[in-house]
Design a protein around this motif. Structure first.
Motif, mmCIF file in Angstrom:
data_model
loop_
_atom_site.group_PDB
_atom_site.id
_atom_site.type_symbol
_atom_site.label_atom_id
_atom_site.label_comp_id
_atom_site.label_asym_id
_atom_site.label_seq_id
_atom_site.Cartn_x
_atom_site.Cartn_y
_atom_site.Cartn_z
ATOM 1 N N ASP A 168 34.838 37.458 27.729
ATOM 2 C CA ASP A 168 33.506 37.197 28.275
ATOM 3 C C ASP A 168 32.483 38.258 27.889
ATOM 4 O O ASP A 168 31.318 38.159 28.278
ATOM 5 N N GLY A 169 32.913 39.276 27.116
ATOM 6 C CA GLY A 169 32.015 40.408 26.869
ATOM 7 C C GLY A 169 31.241 40.360 25.578
ATOM 8 O O GLY A 169 30.644 41.371 25.178
ATOM 9 N N ALA B 165 27.126 38.480 31.917
ATOM 10 C CA ALA B 165 27.916 37.971 30.790
ATOM 11 C C ALA B 165 27.444 36.553 30.496
ATOM 12 O O ALA B 165 27.488 35.676 31.374
ATOM 13 N N LEU C 149 26.320 40.713 26.494
ATOM 14 C CA LEU C 149 26.016 41.282 27.803
ATOM 15 C C LEU C 149 24.538 41.651 27.859
ATOM 16 O O LEU C 149 24.020 42.266 26.917
#
Length: 836
Positions: free
Chosen positions: A790-791, A777, A794
């Motif tokens: 936090d995604g 992340a 990725l």
């Protein structure tokens, strides 16, 4: 090169902004439709449905109120949906608003409603009404709602959403209900928005409802157990034998007009219950008739009892085989309605009755021009057609062409089925403003469009060029109004219609929407001038921001033929530091300056739209490096990312999903999936193994955001990713770098916090909620008072290659020329490729 899906530069300029181009074949009613209109003529009641966006409206209830109850029904959408996504093309922002406005009008043409708008802009997803009402300018939007209620005069008002701020919902949705709830108590107070009372009068609706449903309660079980003492239940599943459809089937057809949002709906049949919670006013005793206790008969107007008797007699004696037998009584009814003192209902019912009389008599009236576009000083031939297809005696007394000509006397008898055609040559002169998309005539701000007060509420600007036919029938002189149109024959589709438009003599365009300067080296920028008339000559120049150099200062142009094009180039040189701005081309001709480009929006489900807007090209001096050269792009719902990548030197090929074969993909440095590709590409799952094989063999795949609904492939990634509805709606929300040392933030461009400045509309949407530990992340962001997301970016290694999933809104940032977005997205597509 400027690449616009379904947006084609055309020859049209009106005052620098947008021109509405709705023009369709005149509607001819059959006997069943005439009878339904007669029934509606006999109902004097109105209902106003209020929500926030196109596609928020409940077409089942609107259709029921219009077609079953026979009420005059309208939908007030506070915005035009400018901030949404587009599943069928590349239009976003104001062009998407134009498209969605027309989709709403087409929906209303099916379900029988009318359409209104406020000046509020859909600025993107908002998580609370406080933010929404600050950006919208609460008092102005509330004033628009008050004005529209005062003008439409509904007996009942229905909110789609709850005004309860404790519920978690779209801020626009809640705000629409808050404003409606407040407006209900203001519209009858002359001290509230008193300036409106020069144009509209005070009014008091009888009831305010919230059109609730089980999904407002979280589950069907919760709703079943809810207190319904303040709710009405209405079965809206009626069947209409005269048209062979159920109300719910009509509603599904109307909802399916929202194609750019993917809201196609299958028709259902049978009983269907709608629930309406009473918010204000008295509860009807039976709790099933929304208008119970409200006088909706002709007796609500003085002298209406006589009209009621006449109309009841017409309905009783209506002959479906020969509707013209009703014309004598309809003329008598017309004369009586002309005498009533209630101006509101008189205007509405006379307009309805004119349509009915025309339809019963088989009266066809049309005025068509020999060209769909002319400019001032051009000659124009107009064909006037009138035909009476009945034995009703009538005379074509006169006609006038609005602003183009004065009254012209005719005096010819319209015999049964004998057409009269008249021809008129005129010269278009003067500065006549054509109709257009009024809300884009002036630049607004983030939350509000600008509009003249007499336009507020209207779906589009009324067309300026109309023809008024005066027809005498049985002692009555009735004026029928028709738009001047252009009619032509298409070899494939037969008779077609376009609007008639008076345009300005020239327009300008720059080939590219965004021009990126990675160094101090200048670029030759191509500019085009197109003439809408003969013998156009003048000077072309470009306005640029301070610090940018334009050479030469101006270039003369001389275009001999109508529709002729002049192309030339200017040398544009950036400053030596990062800088952004716009180029504005200007063409001077006959002492006036013109700076508009034109685009066309053409889809089969809406009328053809011509959009005239100020031409500008975003320019950005960006310190940017790239790696690799060749990118394959799988287009999803539609976006402009491919052309943006071309702006910075990439060779981008848009491929079909069936071409995602290992031997094809291996020649590309990266494969990018467009926005919502996993929602829209039916066969993406079939070719997933091919794509993963490409990654495993050293390829780089970048997947842009997708929604949680209707994923075509649940296992689209090499390692597990679970999507959510999490989004960061504030474009200035902090973005935190989680792994500053990760290569994707350092090569070929060093990414810092400065690269997240000056983003537009939103940070990102539909972030992954959980993911396999093999993903790194990279970034974190969230709206105020929310947990971190936090995604949004990725990155995972898979075999010899890389898989990247990103929910940040690149589809908005790149076409807007946001420097940091270009730098970071370049790193994504360059990942794993040696810099060149």
């Amino acid at each position: 090169m400027k690449c616009v899906c379904r947006l084609v530069p055309v020859l049209l300029l009106i005052g620098g902004f947008l021109t509405s181009v709705q023009a369709q074949k005149p509607k001819i009613l059959n006997s069943s439709e005439i009878y339904a209109k007669l029934e509606k003529l006999n109902f004097l009641g109105s209902a106003l449905y209020i929500a926030a966006h196109p596609d928020d409206e409940n077409t089942r209830l609107i259709s029921y109120l219009s077609n079953d109850v026979k009420a005059r029904t309208a939908y007030l959408s506070l915005t035009r949906g400018d901030g949404g996504q587009n599943l069928i093309g590349t239009e976003i922002q104001e062009l998407l608003g134009v498209l969605r406005t027309q989709e709403l009008l087409m929906a209303r043409s099916i379900d029988g409603g009318e359409q209104f708008f406020s000046r509020a802009i859909d600025f993107g997803y908002s998580k609370n009404p406080k933010e929404t009402l600050e950006i919208w300018n609460r008092e102005e939007v509330l004033g628009d709602v008050v004005r529209i209620i005062r003008k439409f005069k509904p007996d009942i008002v229905v909110n789609r959403f709850s005004h309860d701020t404790s519920r978690r919902t779209h801020g626009h949705h809640t705000s629409s209900a808050i404003l409606s709830f407040e407006a209900f108590d203001l519209v009858n107070d002359p001290n509230q928005y008193p300036d409106q009372l020069n144009d509209v009068s005070t009014w008091q609706p009888s009831r305010l409802f919230f059109n609730t449903s089980w999904w407002f309660y979280g589950s069907r079980e919760n709703f079943a157990n809810a207190d319904k003492s303040r709710m009405m239940s209405v079965d809206i599943g009626a069947y209409y034998p005269m048209i062979g459809k159920s109300n719910t089937e009509i509603a599904a057809e109307a909802r399916s007009m929202h194609r750019c949002q993917g809201f196609g709906s299958s028709g259902s049949r049978g009983a269907y219950t709608e629930y309406l919670e009473l918010l204000k006013g008295e509860m009807p005793e039976g709790k099933t008739d929304l208008f119970e206790g409200i006088n909706t008969t002709w007796s609500r107007v003085e002298g209406g009892d006589k009209i009621q008797g006449l109309l009841d007699n017409i309905l009783m004696k209506f002959d479906f085989r020969d509707p013209s037998k009703s014309v004598p009584n309809l003329i008598g009814l017309y004369k009586n309605i002309e005498k009533i003192n209630d101006e509101h209902w008189k205007e509405i019912k006379l307009a309805e009755l004119r349509d009915i009389i025309s339809a019963c008599a088989g009266l066809y009236l049309e005025a068509s021009a020999d060209s769909h576009r002319v400019t001032h000083g051009d000659s124009l031939e107009i064909t006037i057609e009138a035909i009476n297809r009945s034995d009703v005696p009538m005379t074509f007394s006169s006609y006038s062409l609005g602003q183009l000509t004065n009254l012209t006397m005719v005096g010819d008898t319209l015999n049964n089925n004998e057409p009269i055609e008249l021809y008129r040559n005129i010269k278009v002169g003067g500065r006549i403003a054509n109709s257009g998309h009024y809300w884009l005539k002036e630049q607004g701000d983030m939350g509000m469009f600008k509009a003249d007060k007499d336009m507020i509420g209207l779906p589009e600007t009324p067309r300026s060029y109309k023809v008024n036919f005066e027809i005498e029938m049985m002692g009555a002189s009735i004026e029928f109004e028709r738009d001047l149109v252009y009619r032509f024959t298409d070899p494939s589709f037969g008779e077609r219609y376009r609007p008639f438009e008076v345009i300005d003599p020239v327009f300008v365009s720059i080939e590219e929407d965004v021009i990126i300067f990675p160094s101090e080296e200048g670029k030759d920028i191509e500019v085009m001038v197109t003439a809408a008339t003969k013998n156009v000559s003048g000077d072309l120049s470009i306005d640029a921001p301070n610090g940018w150099s334009i050479e030469p200062a101006s270039i003369p142009f001389d275009i001999e033929n109508k529709n002729g094009i002049f192309k030339t180039s200017f040398k544009v040189t950036p400053p030596n530091n990062q800088s952004t701005g716009y180029l504005y081309p200007k063409a001077k001709f006959n002492g006036k300056t013109y700076g508009n480009e034109m685009v066309e929006i053409e889809y089969e489900h809406i009328p053809f739209q011509t959009v005239a807007k100020q031409e500008k090209a975003k320019i950005a001096r960006i310190e940017i490096e790239k790696a690799g050269s060749n990118i394959a792009y799988l287009m999803g719902a539609g976006d402009k990312v491919p052309e943006c990548l071309r702006y910075i030197g990439y060779n981008v090929e848009e491929i079909e999903v069936q071409n995602a074969q290992p031997e094809v993909l291996k020649k590309y440095d990266a494969l990018v999936l467009g926005v919502r590709a996993l929602n829209t590409l039916e066969d993406i799952g079939v070719y997933r193994d091919n794509i993963m094989s490409y990654v495993e063999s050293g390829g780089n795949v970048v997947v842009q955001y997708n929604t949680t609904r209707r994923l075509k492939d649940q296992n689209f990634a090499p390692y597990e990713i679970s999507l959510s509805r999490f989004r960061v709606s504030q474009e200035e929300a902090e973005i935190r770098i989680l792994d500053a040392d990760h290569p994707i933030l350092n090569s070929p461009n060093k990414i810092t916090e400065a690269d997240f400045e000056n983003w537009i509309q939103e940070r990102g949407l539909y972030f992954p909620e959980t993911w396999d530990e093999k993903y790194a992340a990279i970034l974190s962001s969230n709206d105020p008072n929310e947990d971190p997301g936090d995604g949004g970016l990725l990155v995972a290694d898979y075999g010899e290659g890389h898989f990247i999933y990103t929910s940040y809104s690149w589809f908005r940032q790149l076409p807007a020329g946001v420097p940091g977005a270009y730098r970071l997205f370049t790193n994504l597509v360059s990942y794993g490729v040696d810099a060149k």
